[in-house]
Design a protein around this motif. Structure first.
Motif, PDB file in Angstrom:
ATOM      1  N   MET A 274       0.825  -1.175   0.000  1.00  0.00           N
ATOM      2  CA  MET A 274       0.000   0.000   0.000  1.00  0.00           C
ATOM      3  C   MET A 274       0.882   1.257   0.000  1.00  0.00           C
ATOM      4  O   MET A 274       1.934   1.283   0.645  1.00  0.00           O
ATOM      5  N   ALA A 275       0.445   2.279  -0.700  1.00  0.00           N
ATOM      6  CA  ALA A 275       1.240   3.503  -0.800  1.00  0.00           C
ATOM      7  C   ALA A 275       1.186   4.292   0.500  1.00  0.00           C
ATOM      8  O   ALA A 275       0.137   4.419   1.117  1.00  0.00           O
ATOM      9  N   VAL A 276       2.345   4.793   0.894  1.00  0.00           N
ATOM     10  CA  VAL A 276       2.437   5.599   2.109  1.00  0.00           C
ATOM     11  C   VAL A 276       2.859   6.998   1.701  1.00  0.00           C
ATOM     12  O   VAL A 276       3.806   7.165   0.929  1.00  0.00           O
ATOM     13  N   PRO A 277       2.167   8.044   2.180  1.00  0.00           N
ATOM     14  CA  PRO A 277       2.562   9.408   1.815  1.00  0.00           C
ATOM     15  C   PRO A 277       3.947   9.756   2.357  1.00  0.00           C
ATOM     16  O   PRO A 277       4.312   9.361   3.457  1.00  0.00           O
ATOM     17  N   LYS A 278       4.690  10.466   1.559  1.00  0.00           N
ATOM     18  CA  LYS A 278       6.037  10.867   1.974  1.00  0.00           C
ATOM     19  C   LYS A 278       5.957  12.101   2.876  1.00  0.00           C
ATOM     20  O   LYS A 278       4.951  12.794   2.913  1.00  0.00           O
ATOM     21  N   LYS A 279       7.063  12.355   3.561  1.00  0.00           N
ATOM     22  CA  LYS A 279       7.090  13.524   4.439  1.00  0.00           C
ATOM     23  C   LYS A 279       7.142  14.794   3.606  1.00  0.00           C
ATOM     24  O   LYS A 279       7.702  14.826   2.511  1.00  0.00           O
ATOM     25  N   ARG A 280       6.630  15.848   4.149  1.00  0.00           N
ATOM     26  CA  ARG A 280       6.549  17.115   3.452  1.00  0.00           C
ATOM     27  C   ARG A 280       7.912  17.808   3.442  1.00  0.00           C
ATOM     28  O   ARG A 280       8.654  17.785   4.428  1.00  0.00           O
ATOM     29  N   THR A 281       8.240  18.429   2.318  1.00  0.00           N
ATOM     30  CA  THR A 281       9.488  19.189   2.206  1.00  0.00           C
ATOM     31  C   THR A 281       9.307  20.543   2.891  1.00  0.00           C
ATOM     32  O   THR A 281       8.283  21.208   2.698  1.00  0.00           O
ATOM     33  N   SER A 282      10.295  20.943   3.673  1.00  0.00           N
ATOM     34  CA  SER A 282      10.186  22.207   4.397  1.00  0.00           C
ATOM     35  C   SER A 282      10.215  23.386   3.431  1.00  0.00           C
ATOM     36  O   SER A 282      10.744  23.302   2.324  1.00  0.00           O
ATOM     37  N   LYS A 283       9.634  24.494   3.867  1.00  0.00           N
ATOM     38  CA  LYS A 283       9.624  25.704   3.034  1.00  0.00           C
ATOM     39  C   LYS A 283      11.041  26.211   2.782  1.00  0.00           C
ATOM     40  O   LYS A 283      11.341  26.702   1.696  1.00  0.00           O
ATOM     41  N   ALA A 284      11.900  26.094   3.777  1.00  0.00           N
ATOM     42  CA  ALA A 284      13.277  26.571   3.616  1.00  0.00           C
ATOM     43  C   ALA A 284      13.993  25.796   2.518  1.00  0.00           C
ATOM     44  O   ALA A 284      14.711  26.381   1.696  1.00  0.00           O
ATOM     45  N   LYS A 285      13.794  24.475   2.478  1.00  0.00           N
ATOM     46  CA  LYS A 285      14.456  23.659   1.474  1.00  0.00           C
ATOM     47  C   LYS A 285      13.915  23.967   0.081  1.00  0.00           C
ATOM     48  O   LYS A 285      14.670  24.098  -0.873  1.00  0.00           O
ATOM     49  N   SER A 286      12.586  24.109  -0.032  1.00  0.00           N
ATOM     50  CA  SER A 286      12.013  24.391  -1.347  1.00  0.00           C
ATOM     51  C   SER A 286      12.396  25.788  -1.825  1.00  0.00           C
ATOM     52  O   SER A 286      12.668  25.998  -3.008  1.00  0.00           O
ATOM     53  N   ARG A 287      12.455  26.748  -0.918  1.00  0.00           N
ATOM     54  CA  ARG A 287      12.880  28.102  -1.302  1.00  0.00           C
ATOM     55  C   ARG A 287      14.346  28.117  -1.712  1.00  0.00           C
ATOM     56  O   ARG A 287      14.737  28.846  -2.633  1.00  0.00           O
ATOM     57  N   SER A 288      15.163  27.323  -1.016  1.00  0.00           N
ATOM     58  CA  SER A 288      16.577  27.234  -1.358  1.00  0.00           C
ATOM     59  C   SER A 288      16.761  26.662  -2.758  1.00  0.00           C
ATOM     60  O   SER A 288      17.563  27.165  -3.548  1.00  0.00           O
ATOM     61  N   ARG A 289      16.006  25.615  -3.082  1.00  0.00           N
ATOM     62  CA  ARG A 289      16.095  25.024  -4.420  1.00  0.00           C
ATOM     63  C   ARG A 289      15.646  26.001  -5.488  1.00  0.00           C
ATOM     64  O   ARG A 289      16.260  26.112  -6.545  1.00  0.00           O
ATOM     65  N   LYS A 290      14.573  26.726  -5.215  1.00  0.00           N
ATOM     66  CA  LYS A 290      14.071  27.708  -6.179  1.00  0.00           C
ATOM     67  C   LYS A 290      15.088  28.828  -6.373  1.00  0.00           C
ATOM     68  O   LYS A 290      15.323  29.288  -7.495  1.00  0.00           O
ATOM     69  N   SER A 291      15.719  29.263  -5.285  1.00  0.00           N
ATOM     70  CA  SER A 291      16.727  30.314  -5.366  1.00  0.00           C
ATOM     71  C   SER A 291      17.917  29.863  -6.206  1.00  0.00           C
ATOM     72  O   SER A 291      18.425  30.622  -7.041  1.00  0.00           O
ATOM     73  N   ASN A 292      18.361  28.618  -5.992  1.00  0.00           N
ATOM     74  CA  ASN A 292      19.473  28.098  -6.794  1.00  0.00           C
ATOM     75  C   ASN A 292      19.112  28.057  -8.260  1.00  0.00           C
ATOM     76  O   ASN A 292      19.928  28.398  -9.116  1.00  0.00           O
ATOM     77  N   TRP A 293      17.887  27.640  -8.564  1.00  0.00           N
ATOM     78  CA  TRP A 293      17.427  27.532  -9.947  1.00  0.00           C
ATOM     79  C   TRP A 293      17.405  28.913 -10.609  1.00  0.00           C
ATOM     80  O   TRP A 293      17.873  29.084 -11.732  1.00  0.00           O
ATOM     81  N   THR A 294      16.875  29.918  -9.912  1.00  0.00           N
ATOM     82  CA  THR A 294      16.812  31.257 -10.491  1.00  0.00           C
ATOM     83  C   THR A 294      18.198  31.879 -10.629  1.00  0.00           C
ATOM     84  O   THR A 294      18.466  32.583 -11.595  1.00  0.00           O
ATOM     85  N   GLN A 295      19.083  31.619  -9.660  1.00  0.00           N
ATOM     86  CA  GLN A 295      20.440  32.177  -9.742  1.00  0.00           C
ATOM     87  C   GLN A 295      21.217  31.593 -10.912  1.00  0.00           C
ATOM     88  O   GLN A 295      22.017  32.285 -11.540  1.00  0.00           O
ATOM     89  N   LYS A 296      20.979  30.321 -11.241  1.00  0.00           N
ATOM     90  CA  LYS A 296      21.617  29.734 -12.414  1.00  0.00           C
ATOM     91  C   LYS A 296      21.156  30.456 -13.675  1.00  0.00           C
ATOM     92  O   LYS A 296      21.960  30.744 -14.564  1.00  0.00           O
TER      93      LYS A 296
END
Length: 58
Positions: free
Chosen positions: A1-23
């Motif tokens: 049976m599928a188990v939901p994964k843990k939620r990604t923190s806002k800090a981590k998602s913002r960090s990834r977005k920042s890296n993407w835009t800076q590239k």
């Protein structure tokens, strides 16, 4: 049976977005710089053949 994964923190998602835009910002700055050097004629590391100038001479 599928188990939901843990939620990604806002800090981590913002960090990834920042890296993407800076590239993207870095790539656009390099492209602008290369374009300016081609227009000014100071390019040494990029080979650019101006076909319109060659067509006018022949």
């Amino acid at each position: 049976m599928a188990v939901p994964k843990k939620r990604t923190s806002k800090a981590k998602s913002r960090s990834r977005k920042s890296n993407w835009t800076q590239k993207a910002v870095h790539k656009s700055k390099k492209a602008i710089s290369l374009g300016k050097s081609i227009i000014s004629g100071n390019n040494e590391s990029f080979i650019y053949i101006n076909e319109t100038a060659q067509d006018n001479n022949t």
